[in-house]
Design a protein around this motif. Sequence first.
Motif, mmCIF file in Angstrom:
data_model
loop_
_atom_site.group_PDB
_atom_site.id
_atom_site.type_symbol
_atom_site.label_atom_id
_atom_site.label_comp_id
_atom_site.label_asym_id
_atom_site.label_seq_id
_atom_site.Cartn_x
_atom_site.Cartn_y
_atom_site.Cartn_z
ATOM 1 N N GLY A 1 0.811 -1.204 0.000
ATOM 2 C CA GLY A 1 0.000 0.000 0.000
ATOM 3 C C GLY A 1 0.848 1.259 0.000
ATOM 4 O O GLY A 1 0.558 2.239 -0.702
ATOM 5 N N TYR A 2 1.919 1.238 0.788
ATOM 6 C CA TYR A 2 2.840 2.376 0.836
ATOM 7 C C TYR A 2 3.460 2.608 -0.537
ATOM 8 O O TYR A 2 3.550 3.757 -1.000
ATOM 9 C CB TYR A 2 3.925 2.099 1.875
ATOM 10 N N ALA A 3 3.878 1.534 -1.203
ATOM 11 C CA ALA A 3 4.490 1.666 -2.521
ATOM 12 C C ALA A 3 3.507 2.228 -3.537
ATOM 13 O O ALA A 3 3.875 3.054 -4.386
ATOM 14 C CB ALA A 3 5.017 0.306 -2.978
ATOM 15 N N VAL A 4 2.244 1.786 -3.479
ATOM 16 C CA VAL A 4 1.230 2.335 -4.376
ATOM 17 C C VAL A 4 1.045 3.826 -4.117
ATOM 18 O O VAL A 4 0.958 4.629 -5.055
ATOM 19 C CB VAL A 4 -0.109 1.589 -4.228
ATOM 20 N N ASP A 5 0.997 4.222 -2.859
ATOM 21 C CA ASP A 5 0.849 5.642 -2.529
ATOM 22 C C ASP A 5 1.998 6.469 -3.099
ATOM 23 O O ASP A 5 1.790 7.571 -3.628
ATOM 24 C CB ASP A 5 0.789 5.829 -1.017
#
Length: 311
Positions: free
Chosen positions: A179-183
Amino acid sequence: MTPARLYFMCIFLCIALSGAACSQSSTAEPVRRTQFIMGTLVEITIVNADAKVAQTAANQAFDEMSRIEKLMSTYIADSEISRINEAAGKEALPVSAEVLEIIQSGIAWGEKTKGIFDISIHPLVETWDFDGGGETVPSPEQLKTATGLVNFRDIRIQGNTVRLAREGMAINLGGIAKGYAVDRAITILKGLVPNGIINAGGDLYAFGQRGPDRPWVIGLQHPRKPQGVLASFALANQGVATSGDYQRYFMKGEKRYHHILDPATGLPAEGPISVTVMAPTVMDADALSTAVFIMGKEKASNGSSRWTTWK
């Protein structure tokens, strides 16, 4: 951590995120790119943008996600997370700003969920070995040993250094790093193109719209009937994540053993088949979907009014 409220929905009866998003544009051909990152197929779709700019944006977004993976994956021996785990019970190690940020966020979610979400769960993950193809239920003794090493409060942060207090402890960011990488990738896209969506194996974020007065539409798919879409909803400037018992699992007789583990028992959480969460960031949705799945329907329903004000 975003100061905005976390608006989310929990879908407990046989619902999962399909990852299918309509992406038609009346003024330009959509640019669609896929790449295998963080153990899943990541798809980026961009509409109503110059094709060269869109390709550049997609390349930069993929590069950022790959960079984050190299910092945080437990499957990469020299990642910062792997080095922290190797030094457990020994010295503190300096880390990058990104790794420090996500570990701090993981600890914060551990506090908010009273340990239901715990990024120090890696000893249990290794014991079950879902990713390695293991289909053996660990013994009670093995689970007791592994659960005894799980406690996010034993992650020590001082300045830009991280130390795990006890030998055998280990961090696993599987419930939050994607999720962090997508953000991070979305931030890059937003700076270059007007409309886009990233789907990383069910972790999504959409911004802008797919066409004039046409929002991005996300389908919710039955986890036991992959071809069936049960419902759909519009998504704009929000993150979505799903946790379900059908993503990584094995069967023993009629018993399903899946990869979402309860840190308190060491066993796969029992309750909903799937939980889908919407939040301002995909990282928050990622953490919440895991926590709510482990809590189960009753506890989640009782706490829902409190969770909408988590900051």
